[in-house]
Design a protein around this motif. Sequence first.
Motif, PDB file in Angstrom:
ATOM      1  N   PRO A   1      46.610  41.942  33.837  1.00  0.00           N
ATOM      2  CA  PRO A   1      47.324  42.950  33.021  1.00  0.00           C
ATOM      3  C   PRO A   1      48.206  43.887  33.844  1.00  0.00           C
ATOM      4  O   PRO A   1      49.226  44.350  33.357  1.00  0.00           O
ATOM      5  N   SER A   2      47.852  44.153  35.097  1.00  0.00           N
ATOM      6  CA  SER A   2      48.629  45.141  35.883  1.00  0.00           C
ATOM      7  C   SER A   2      49.808  44.515  36.614  1.00  0.00           C
ATOM      8  O   SER A   2      50.714  45.228  37.043  1.00  0.00           O
ATOM      9  N   THR A   3      49.782  43.198  36.836  1.00  0.00           N
ATOM     10  CA  THR A   3      50.833  42.597  37.675  1.00  0.00           C
ATOM     11  C   THR A   3      51.636  41.510  36.951  1.00  0.00           C
ATOM     12  O   THR A   3      52.354  40.749  37.596  1.00  0.00           O
ATOM     13  N   SER A   4      51.490  41.435  35.600  1.00  0.00           N
ATOM     14  CA  SER A   4      52.288  40.450  34.854  1.00  0.00           C
ATOM     15  C   SER A   4      53.586  41.084  34.372  1.00  0.00           C
ATOM     16  O   SER A   4      53.673  42.306  34.265  1.00  0.00           O
ATOM     17  N   ASN A   5      54.544  40.222  34.047  1.00  0.00           N
ATOM     18  CA  ASN A   5      55.823  40.646  33.457  1.00  0.00           C
ATOM     19  C   ASN A   5      56.544  41.705  34.299  1.00  0.00           C
ATOM     20  O   ASN A   5      57.049  42.692  33.773  1.00  0.00           O
ATOM     21  N   MET A   6      56.564  41.509  35.590  1.00  0.00           N
ATOM     22  CA  MET A   6      57.266  42.455  36.481  1.00  0.00           C
ATOM     23  C   MET A   6      58.678  41.919  36.761  1.00  0.00           C
ATOM     24  O   MET A   6      58.936  40.716  36.655  1.00  0.00           O
ATOM     25  N   PRO A   7      59.607  42.820  37.151  1.00  0.00           N
ATOM     26  CA  PRO A   7      60.991  42.357  37.361  1.00  0.00           C
ATOM     27  C   PRO A   7      61.202  41.645  38.701  1.00  0.00           C
ATOM     28  O   PRO A   7      60.486  41.909  39.672  1.00  0.00           O
TER      29      PRO A   7
ATOM     30  N   ASP B   1      50.103  27.462  47.746  1.00  0.00           N
ATOM     31  CA  ASP B   1      49.853  27.824  46.350  1.00  0.00           C
ATOM     32  C   ASP B   1      48.477  28.460  46.172  1.00  0.00           C
ATOM     33  O   ASP B   1      48.334  29.490  45.516  1.00  0.00           O
ATOM     34  N   ASP B   2      47.453  27.864  46.788  1.00  0.00           N
ATOM     35  CA  ASP B   2      46.098  28.404  46.621  1.00  0.00           C
ATOM     36  C   ASP B   2      45.968  29.783  47.268  1.00  0.00           C
ATOM     37  O   ASP B   2      45.365  30.691  46.696  1.00  0.00           O
ATOM     38  N   SER B   3      46.546  29.937  48.456  1.00  0.00           N
ATOM     39  CA  SER B   3      46.414  31.219  49.161  1.00  0.00           C
ATOM     40  C   SER B   3      47.194  32.309  48.436  1.00  0.00           C
ATOM     41  O   SER B   3      46.779  33.478  48.420  1.00  0.00           O
ATOM     42  N   ASN B   4      48.322  31.954  47.837  1.00  0.00           N
ATOM     43  CA  ASN B   4      49.081  32.959  47.093  1.00  0.00           C
ATOM     44  C   ASN B   4      48.428  33.257  45.745  1.00  0.00           C
ATOM     45  O   ASN B   4      48.652  34.327  45.178  1.00  0.00           O
ATOM     46  N   THR B   5      47.619  32.326  45.249  1.00  0.00           N
ATOM     47  CA  THR B   5      46.789  32.629  44.084  1.00  0.00           C
ATOM     48  C   THR B   5      45.802  33.726  44.493  1.00  0.00           C
ATOM     49  O   THR B   5      45.585  34.695  43.766  1.00  0.00           O
ATOM     50  N   ASN B   6      45.213  33.589  45.684  1.00  0.00           N
ATOM     51  CA  ASN B   6      44.323  34.641  46.215  1.00  0.00           C
ATOM     52  C   ASN B   6      45.061  35.975  46.293  1.00  0.00           C
ATOM     53  O   ASN B   6      44.517  37.022  45.937  1.00  0.00           O
ATOM     54  N   ALA B   7      46.312  35.906  46.810  1.00  0.00           N
ATOM     55  CA  ALA B   7      47.109  37.127  46.966  1.00  0.00           C
ATOM     56  C   ALA B   7      47.287  37.805  45.612  1.00  0.00           C
ATOM     57  O   ALA B   7      47.198  39.035  45.491  1.00  0.00           O
ATOM     58  N   CYS B   8      47.508  37.001  44.591  1.00  0.00           N
ATOM     59  CA  CYS B   8      47.752  37.530  43.246  1.00  0.00           C
ATOM     60  C   CYS B   8      46.486  38.200  42.694  1.00  0.00           C
ATOM     61  O   CYS B   8      46.548  39.283  42.111  1.00  0.00           O
ATOM     62  N   LEU B   9      45.330  37.561  42.909  1.00  0.00           N
ATOM     63  CA  LEU B   9      44.059  38.138  42.442  1.00  0.00           C
ATOM     64  C   LEU B   9      43.806  39.480  43.128  1.00  0.00           C
ATOM     65  O   LEU B   9      43.394  40.454  42.497  1.00  0.00           O
ATOM     66  N   LEU B  10      44.084  39.509  44.424  1.00  0.00           N
ATOM     67  CA  LEU B  10      43.855  40.723  45.207  1.00  0.00           C
ATOM     68  C   LEU B  10      44.806  41.844  44.768  1.00  0.00           C
ATOM     69  O   LEU B  10      44.386  42.995  44.603  1.00  0.00           O
ATOM     70  N   ALA B  11      46.069  41.480  44.553  1.00  0.00           N
ATOM     71  CA  ALA B  11      47.068  42.476  44.136  1.00  0.00           C
ATOM     72  C   ALA B  11      46.652  43.092  42.798  1.00  0.00           C
ATOM     73  O   ALA B  11      46.713  44.316  42.617  1.00  0.00           O
ATOM     74  N   GLU B  12      46.223  42.238  41.878  1.00  0.00           N
ATOM     75  CA  GLU B  12      45.823  42.716  40.553  1.00  0.00           C
ATOM     76  C   GLU B  12      44.638  43.681  40.673  1.00  0.00           C
ATOM     77  O   GLU B  12      44.630  44.755  40.092  1.00  0.00           O
ATOM     78  N   TYR B  13      43.663  43.274  41.462  1.00  0.00           N
ATOM     79  CA  TYR B  13      42.445  44.086  41.602  1.00  0.00           C
ATOM     80  C   TYR B  13      42.789  45.463  42.168  1.00  0.00           C
ATOM     81  O   TYR B  13      42.371  46.493  41.644  1.00  0.00           O
ATOM     82  N   TYR B  14      43.591  45.485  43.245  1.00  0.00           N
ATOM     83  CA  TYR B  14      43.907  46.766  43.886  1.00  0.00           C
ATOM     84  C   TYR B  14      44.808  47.639  43.000  1.00  0.00           C
ATOM     85  O   TYR B  14      44.657  48.847  42.966  1.00  0.00           O
ATOM     86  N   LYS B  15      45.724  46.982  42.281  1.00  0.00           N
ATOM     87  CA  LYS B  15      46.617  47.798  41.449  1.00  0.00           C
ATOM     88  C   LYS B  15      45.823  48.400  40.291  1.00  0.00           C
ATOM     89  O   LYS B  15      45.975  49.573  39.969  1.00  0.00           O
ATOM     90  N   ALA B  16      44.950  47.556  39.683  1.00  0.00           N
ATOM     91  CA  ALA B  16      44.186  48.029  38.530  1.00  0.00           C
ATOM     92  C   ALA B  16      43.304  49.217  38.913  1.00  0.00           C
ATOM     93  O   ALA B  16      43.120  50.138  38.128  1.00  0.00           O
ATOM     94  N   LYS B  17      42.756  49.211  40.139  1.00  0.00           N
ATOM     95  CA  LYS B  17      41.876  50.332  40.498  1.00  0.00           C
ATOM     96  C   LYS B  17      42.604  51.404  41.317  1.00  0.00           C
ATOM     97  O   LYS B  17      41.997  52.335  41.818  1.00  0.00           O
ATOM     98  N   ASN B  18      43.923  51.238  41.425  1.00  0.00           N
ATOM     99  CA  ASN B  18      44.733  52.224  42.137  1.00  0.00           C
ATOM    100  C   ASN B  18      44.255  52.433  43.576  1.00  0.00           C
ATOM    101  O   ASN B  18      44.122  53.556  44.046  1.00  0.00           O
ATOM    102  N   ALA B  19      43.989  51.330  44.269  1.00  0.00           N
ATOM    103  CA  ALA B  19      43.398  51.403  45.610  1.00  0.00           C
ATOM    104  C   ALA B  19      44.405  51.840  46.669  1.00  0.00           C
ATOM    105  O   ALA B  19      44.015  52.177  47.786  1.00  0.00           O
ATOM    106  N   GLY B  20      45.688  51.793  46.336  1.00  0.00           N
ATOM    107  CA  GLY B  20      46.707  52.201  47.321  1.00  0.00           C
ATOM    108  C   GLY B  20      46.958  51.130  48.364  1.00  0.00           C
ATOM    109  O   GLY B  20      47.365  51.430  49.489  1.00  0.00           O
ATOM    110  N   ILE B  21      46.703  49.859  48.023  1.00  0.00           N
ATOM    111  CA  ILE B  21      47.003  48.762  48.953  1.00  0.00           C
ATOM    112  C   ILE B  21      47.897  47.738  48.236  1.00  0.00           C
ATOM    113  O   ILE B  21      47.534  47.193  47.195  1.00  0.00           O
ATOM    114  N   ILE B  22      49.055  47.527  48.842  1.00  0.00           N
ATOM    115  CA  ILE B  22      50.025  46.564  48.309  1.00  0.00           C
ATOM    116  C   ILE B  22      49.667  45.169  48.825  1.00  0.00           C
ATOM    117  O   ILE B  22      49.217  45.038  49.963  1.00  0.00           O
ATOM    118  N   VAL B  23      49.895  44.136  48.006  1.00  0.00           N
ATOM    119  CA  VAL B  23      49.695  42.766  48.498  1.00  0.00           C
ATOM    120  C   VAL B  23      50.995  41.977  48.308  1.00  0.00           C
ATOM    121  O   VAL B  23      51.588  41.982  47.218  1.00  0.00           O
TER     122      VAL B  23
END
Length: 553
Positions: free
Chosen positions: A51-57, A176-198
């Motif tokens: 929900p936090s990292t979909s539909n971005m420009p 592809d698999d490692s960037n899937t990991n990157a996407c999961l991590l980015a979503e998790y950190y953005k959703a909790k406002n962790a202050g870490i960009i992926v």
Amino acid sequence: MDCTVSALQKARMAYAPKLPAAFKAGANVACTEGEKLAAFADTEKITAKFPSTSNMPLLTFAPGNGEKIAKPVNVAVILSGGQAPGGHNVIAGLFDGLKSLHPESKLYGFKGGPSGLTDNKYIEITADFLASYRNTGGFDMIGSGRTKLETTEQFEKAEANCKALGITAIVIIGGDDSNTNACLLAEYYKAKNAGIIVVGCPKTIDGDLKNAYIETSFGFDTASKVYSELIGNIERDANSAKKYWHFIKLMGRSASHIALECGLRTHANVTLISEEVEAKKMATDEVVTILADSIAKRAANGDNFGVALIPEGLIEFIPDFKSLIAELNDLLAKEGEAYAALASNDEKASFIASRLSASSAAVFATLPMEIKMQLTMDRDPHGNVQVSRIETEKLLVELVKNKLAAWKKEGRYNGKFSTQTHFFGYEGRCSMPSNFDADYCYSLGYNASSIISTGKTGYMSSVRNLTEPAEKWIAGAIPLTAMMNMERRHGEDKPVIRKALVELDGAPFRELAKNREKWAVETCYVYPGPIQFFGPAEVADITTMTLALEKGK
Ligand code: FBP
């Protein structure tokens, strides 16, 4: 004389990779937001999972005003998955980009892939340390690994380790698999406002991480050139000795991009394309017939030699095998432990056979024991069959032998079939990067530092317009979620970045299809020779035929 560095490596260390014009004034670029990109398939499910990292420009970069950013940034980098030529240059570009943003910025390399991030194994990458790795192949600077980052516990550990070093951005260099990991991590950190960009970077020799914004993954150019050189050498040997058929399996896991590129470059007699086999629902016997046909026609001309290229993942694309492998994946995900506890190969084979559907059991029964065991070996941490360990080239030699023997009896064939088998994969993954990969990788890394400067997360570094000179390359970023769809892994539906397979209506495949009847019978080999680093641009800077054909060049 320095005994640890070759003369060529020394010369390459002095090479200054070319950058797109957007970085003329450093990595602090002007950023334009373009259209919002949704996942290309399974949109609702992907949006629900991210929900936090979909539909971005889409982001596009232009030169900035040369100012530094206010505060230094501390960044983590990991190399993930299989080696690909140019990985060190991504790190070099990232390092130089970060220093151009602010000279006190720091780069930490987490060692051994994603597990380094959770186990807190790192080194600080300094200018001195980096110097001897510039423009070199391999991932030995910080190592790589295939650990899948997917649990909350892993994400929390990585966060704590980053926070301790003041790290506010993680760059994941992977496929592809490692960037899937990157996407999961980015979503998790953005959703909790962790202050870490992926941020992700597109790596894989397989060439299957591509789309409109990622024109190619790095490493494909160099690896396919290395294999083409080796294939050309073998063709010349075959044409000299005139006594062997060489069956060459080529890396690429699922996609046949490498086989296709090498086939186009070398005019091998047969180049099998897994995607075509699947699309035409070819049975194993039809695949064997393609090979036997070329062998018989050439034998009729007195040519009892030739070269056949076999994509690594072929077996997974032959419909009978595909169903068998899908059943094996589910079965091993559920009963893997019980299977592993069995002592002998016979017990293992009957355990499997008794649990398969009738049709898959029938295919399984036809296979030699070696191949049966190779098919049931452990999956990798992402649930993939380890196709590099399945000796498809040897299986095909046996099947072709049987077919030719039958044809001999019918009077349809009267040649000699002596074979050599090869597997080219590891030979090309750590080669010194071609000029293209050296420039592309450096640009991807530099570009990643620009993404970090924008504060955006969940993006992949995108450098495009790659058939033009580097100066005209377009720098920017694409949302990772835009590349995702749902796929079955380890017996479950999971969001993953889609592999881009060979398109049968694409220009590279059409080029092969146009020529292959002739190449199957005649000896019109091309010997590409080794990668050139110095010399005229048409020799040293040429890119892949795949990219050129895709761009209509
Ligand atoms: P990535 O997708 O991680 O880039 O790896 C690609 C690859 O080189 C495949 O071509 C091959 O099937 C696989 O890695 C081999 O993996 P391993 O190094 O674990 O044997």
